[in-house]
Design an enzyme around this catalytic site. Structure first.
Site, PDB file in Angstrom:
ATOM      1  N   LYS A  53       0.739   6.060   5.025  1.00 40.12           N
ATOM      2  CA  LYS A  53       0.131   5.918   3.709  1.00 40.12           C
ATOM      3  C   LYS A  53       1.014   5.018   2.845  1.00 40.12           C
ATOM      4  O   LYS A  53       2.251   5.088   2.932  1.00 40.12           O
ATOM      5  CB  LYS A  53       0.001   7.315   3.094  1.00 40.12           C
ATOM      6  CG  LYS A  53      -0.804   7.396   1.811  1.00 40.12           C
ATOM      7  CD  LYS A  53      -0.939   8.865   1.426  1.00 40.12           C
ATOM      8  CE  LYS A  53      -1.574   9.095   0.073  1.00 40.12           C
ATOM      9  NZ  LYS A  53      -1.700  10.526  -0.241  1.00 40.12           N
ATOM     10  N   SER A  81      -6.051  12.183  -1.555  1.00 43.34           N
ATOM     11  CA  SER A  81      -5.796  10.777  -1.722  1.00 43.34           C
ATOM     12  C   SER A  81      -5.448  10.042  -0.418  1.00 43.34           C
ATOM     13  O   SER A  81      -5.435   8.815  -0.406  1.00 43.34           O
ATOM     14  CB  SER A  81      -4.644  10.581  -2.720  1.00 43.34           C
ATOM     15  OG  SER A  81      -3.462  11.173  -2.248  1.00 43.34           O
ATOM     16  N   SER A 125      -3.909  16.442  -0.518  1.00 43.38           N
ATOM     17  CA  SER A 125      -4.182  15.069  -0.083  1.00 43.38           C
ATOM     18  C   SER A 125      -4.131  14.825   1.416  1.00 43.38           C
ATOM     19  O   SER A 125      -4.589  13.777   1.870  1.00 43.38           O
ATOM     20  CB  SER A 125      -3.234  14.099  -0.778  1.00 43.38           C
ATOM     21  OG  SER A 125      -3.726  13.834  -2.069  1.00 43.38           O
TER      22      SER A 125
HETATM   23  N1  GLN Z   1      -6.795  15.612  -5.265  1.00 41.44           N
HETATM   24  C1  GLN Z   1      -5.586  16.152  -5.782  1.00 41.44           C
HETATM   25  C2  GLN Z   1      -5.194  15.445  -7.050  1.00 41.44           C
HETATM   26  O1  GLN Z   1      -5.861  14.545  -7.419  1.00 41.44           O
HETATM   27  C3  GLN Z   1      -4.517  16.137  -4.730  1.00 41.44           C
HETATM   28  C4  GLN Z   1      -3.632  14.975  -4.766  1.00 41.44           C
HETATM   29  C5  GLN Z   1      -2.502  15.010  -3.764  1.00 41.44           C
HETATM   30  O2  GLN Z   1      -2.296  15.941  -3.001  1.00 41.44           O
HETATM   31  N2  GLN Z   1      -1.720  13.948  -3.796  1.00 41.44           N
HETATM   32  O3  GLN Z   1      -4.262  15.786  -7.691  1.00 41.44           O
END
Ligand code: GLN
Length: 471
Positions: A62, A137, A161
């Site tokens: 990532k 994400s 994420s």
């Molecule tokens: N969807 C969650 C957020 O927007 C998780 C994000 C993550 O784990 N980086 O905060």
């Protein structure tokens, strides 16, 4: 080097992978492809004297993790122009184990989002269900694995994420215990919650990757010295004797996901586990607490991006204040600005007690819920998400709807617990379903044993020239 040796296999594997990635640019899963780096890694893998699980395995990373000499923007304009000075510890460990780093994957800006539609590279497209989001994400990593481009991709997980995109794309995604895996070389989102883990075709591939990247790192003082154990061996152990607590969901979930959890429980029971009921009484408050705490952490982590020290610098500013203001306004997208505003607000004088301290108390209650639940069982079983992958663009105008995909993933994040999303079949419409398992702190081995028993039809995995000969 003779044809057909493992040495040759690594190079051919890298070439095939790069070719596959080039054929699927339509997915927008990769933002950078590192042909030269991958071939270098392949050459090094081919001279390895002791091939292991990851020797010659193509791995995607990532884009918020450092990969030496590649851009590291975390999907944000604020970091445009930044090149990683060296490999993140996890990347360095994968390379030393013979892994081949083939490129960087797409993500929501700075890890904030649940659909991989919010980064500078534009949306990643779903490889198997057109018109649906891949989750986020780490959506680029999930799509790359689901499309069969790589068997393993890395994706940090703060509030879900790794697990949420894994569920939406039908791949395996574990988040380790907080402190188990180094974050050195990770662009921080919320340091109290950030972890790094793999998304992968199979539970065994996830175990091999975790085992490689886990453990004490002198560059990250938050990493634990506790032994990691043999995670790969744990995946071939039967879950006989394990007590699995089936958690009653705190919000309505899609009935087809409920059925998938029934099926997962039945598989565990058939393999010798005992299923009991479990409860997490404060789970309904998890999402609010998460948003307050994660945003507070994010606002202090992102304060360093000011247009002065590094990253984007706005042109034509009148003075220093103006420079900082303009650089941030240009550099941060709307979701990141929203989190920074929430975070600064909940930390501001007069409001900390009402919001931040209160959220920290909720977090403690949630931790206690898990401790009480684990008095009666070894792992918890439930959904990863309330629903399968939603329609592309459908939640862009409604952040709260976007956040609701994290209902079940934020609990383990707040408690720092290891958790995994395992493919649990598909809906009648063909949408992948994720089933989530959660284990006590440091019990990744137990988590993976249970996950392997739940795993139904693992995606085709190609774990290196050594696959099938080790572990
Ligand atoms: N969807 C969650 C957020 O927007 C998780 C994000 C993550 O784990 N980086 O905060």
């Amino acid at each position: 080097m003779t044809v057909g040796t493992p040495a040759d296999a690594a190079l051919r594997q890298a070439q095939r992978c790069l070719h596959d990635i080039a054929r699927r640019v339509d997915l927008n899963a990769f933002v950078v492809v590192d042909d030269a780096g991958a071939l270098d890694d392949a050459r090094r893998a081919s001279t390895s004297s002791s091939p292991g699980w990851l020797t010659g395995v193509p791995i995607a990373v990532k884009q918020n993790l450092w990969v030496r000499s590649l851009p590291c923007t975390a999907g944000s304009r604020i970091l445009e122009g930044l090149t990683a000075p060296r490999d993140a510890t996890v990347v360095a460990r994968l390379r030393s184990a013979g892994g081949m780093i083939v490129g960087l994957t797409n993500m929501d800006e700075l890890g904030m989002g649940g659909s991989t539609e919010l980064g500078t590279a534009g949306p990643t497209r779903h490889p198997t269900v057109p018109g649906r989001v891949v989750g986020g994400s780490s959506g680029g990593s999930a799509a790359a694995v689901a499309a069969g481009l790589v068997p393993v991709a890395l994706g940090p997980d703060t509030g879900g994420s790794i697990r949420q995109p894994a569920a939406f794309c039908g791949v395996v995604g574990p988040r380790p215990t907080w402190g188990r895996v180094s974050r050195h070389g990770l662009v921080a989102f919320a340091s109290a919650l950030d972890t790094v883990g793999p998304l992968s075709t199979t539970v065994a591939a996830a175990a091999a990757t975790l085992q490689t990247i886990a453990g004490r790192d002198p560059h990250d003082a938050t990493t634990s010295r506790l032994p990691v154990g043999d995670l790969v061996a744990a995946t071939s152990r039967a879950p006989a004797g394990l007590v699995v607590g089936r958690v009653r969901p705190h919000v309505r979930i899609d009935p087809e996901i409920e059925i998938a959890i029934d099926r997962a429980a039945a598989r565990l029971a058939a393999a010798g586990a005992r299923i009991v009921e479990a409860e997490l009484p404060h789970a309904a408050h998890g999402l609010s607490a998460y948003l307050v705490l994660a945003s507070a952490d994010a606002s202090s982590n992102l304060a360093r991006f000011d247009g002065v020290r590094y990253g984007r610098r706005a042109a034509g500013a009148d003075d220093l204040d103006d420079l900082v203001r303009r650089s941030r306004a240009e550099g941060f997208g709307p979701e990141v600005q929203r989190r920074v505003l929430i975070g600064t607000y909940v930390l501001s004088e007069g409001y900390t007690d009402a919001y931040h301290t209160q959220a920290a108390r909720v977090r403690t209650l949630i931790i206690r819920d898990y401790q009480a639940a684990f008095d009666g069982c070894d792992v918890l079983l439930g959904p990863t998400t309330p629903e399968p992958a939603f329609l592309a663009k459908s939640r862009l105008a409604d952040p709260l709807a976007m956040y609701r995909a994290d209902e079940f993933t934020v609990g383990p994040s707040l408690a720092g617990l290891p958790a995994i999303s395992v493919p649990g079949g598909r809906t009648q419409a063909g949408l992948p379903i994720g089933v989530q398992l959660v284990a006590p702190w440091w019990r990744e081995a137990t988590l993976l044993t249970a996950a392997a028993a739940v795993e139904t039809e693992p995606l085709r995995s190609s774990l290196g020239p050594a696959a099938g000969t080790t572990g």
